[in-house]
Design a protein around this motif. Sequence first.
Motif, short mmCIF file in Angstrom:
data_model
loop_
_atom_site.label_atom_id
_atom_site.label_comp_id
_atom_site.label_asym_id
_atom_site.label_seq_id
_atom_site.Cartn_x
_atom_site.Cartn_y
_atom_site.Cartn_z
N LYS A 120 -24.69 6.22 18.82
CA LYS A 120 -24.75 4.86 19.35
C LYS A 120 -24.59 3.91 18.18
CE LYS A 120 -28.61 2.87 20.47
NZ LYS A 120 -28.94 1.92 19.35
N GLY A 121 -24.15 2.72 18.47
CA GLY A 121 -23.96 1.80 17.35
C GLY A 121 -23.81 0.36 17.79
N SER A 122 -23.56 -0.47 16.82
CA SER A 122 -23.38 -1.90 17.07
C SER A 122 -22.40 -2.45 16.03
CB SER A 122 -24.71 -2.64 16.97
OG SER A 122 -25.24 -2.55 15.66
N ARG A 131 -19.09 -5.89 10.32
CA ARG A 131 -20.10 -4.88 9.97
C ARG A 131 -20.27 -3.95 11.17
NH1 ARG A 131 -24.28 -3.54 6.63
NH2 ARG A 131 -26.10 -2.55 7.57
N ILE A 132 -20.17 -2.66 10.91
CA ILE A 132 -20.35 -1.66 11.96
C ILE A 132 -21.49 -0.73 11.56
CG2 ILE A 132 -19.23 0.05 13.44
CD1 ILE A 132 -16.54 -0.93 12.37
N GLU A 133 -22.44 -0.54 12.46
CA GLU A 133 -23.58 0.34 12.19
C GLU A 133 -23.64 1.42 13.27
OE1 GLU A 133 -27.00 -2.18 12.19
OE2 GLU A 133 -26.62 -2.94 10.17
N THR A 134 -24.04 2.62 12.88
CA THR A 134 -24.19 3.70 13.85
C THR A 134 -25.48 4.46 13.59
OG1 THR A 134 -23.01 5.30 12.44
CG2 THR A 134 -21.69 4.06 14.02
N GLN A 135 -25.98 5.04 14.66
CA GLN A 135 -27.13 5.93 14.58
C GLN A 135 -26.72 7.25 15.22
OE1 GLN A 135 -29.56 2.90 16.71
NE2 GLN A 135 -31.14 3.45 15.23
#
Length: 260
Positions: A120-122, A131-135
Motif C-alpha cells: 500500500k502506498g501514497s 514523493r511516493i511512499e510505500t509500505q
Amino acid sequence: MYRFKIYSVVALLMIFSFSCASQDNVKTLRNTPRELRKGLLVLNFYNSTPKSRASEFQPWEYGLASMIMTDMETIGAFNIISKDALKDVIAEQEFQQTGMIDPKTLVKLGNLVGAHYILKGSFMEMNGTLRIETQVFSVEKGMQLQTASVNGKTDNFFALEKELIDKITKIVDVMLTGTELQVIASNVETKSVEASLKNYKGELTVEEAKNLAQAGKKEQAKKLIEEAKKDFKEAVAIDPNYVKAKKNLSRISMAIPVTL
C-alpha cells in the motif's frame, strides 16, 4: 433486444478489462513456475496532493499501482492478485479513502485473496515535486516489513517508479541483478505526465462504465465509454509512442458497437 444491447456492452467492456489485466502473455525476466511465485496484492495509492490540485493527479491513485504491478509481474517472481479478485471479498474503496488500513485487516485480506505480500502506498505532488511512499506487509508474518520512499521532480515520475521497484524487491528478498534493473528501467510506458494521467483517467472511466453497464444503466455507460475514448486519444496525441494508451484506444474502439 434491450437485454441484448446491455449484455453486448458488458461483454465488450469485459473484453477490454481482461485484455488489460491478462498476465498469461507477459514476458518475464525469470522462469519461476507460477505455482512457486509469491502472491502480491498492490492496493491503489492514496493521493495526498493538496486539494487545489488533487483531482488533477487522481488517475495516479490507480496509475502508480498499475505501473508497479506491471514491473513486479515482469520480474517473474510474483503472481499479481487482480483487482477483480479483491472485489470479490471486500470493497477496497471503503478503506482506501483515508489512506489508513489496520494491519490486521490487511492480513485478513491477504489470506482471503491468496497474497503473500501486500503493498500500500501514497503519493504527493507539490510544485513540480513528487514523493511516493510505500509500505510492504507480510501476510504470513502478520506484520509490516518495511517502508520505502522516493522523491524527485514530477517530470521524472517514470524514473522514480523504477527506483521504488528496486527498493520494494529488496524488502521482499528478491535481489535484482544489474541486467534485470536495466531491463526494468528501459520499460517505460511514457515519459509524459500529461499522457500518463490521461491514459489512467481513461482506464478508470472504463471501469466505471463497466459497473454501470452491469447495473443496466446502458446510456450512462455509453457516455463514459466515449469519454474514455477521448482520454485515450488525447494520451496518444501527446505521446504517439505510448503503446499502452494506443492499445487501450484500440480496445475501447472495439467496445463501442452500433448496437449501443
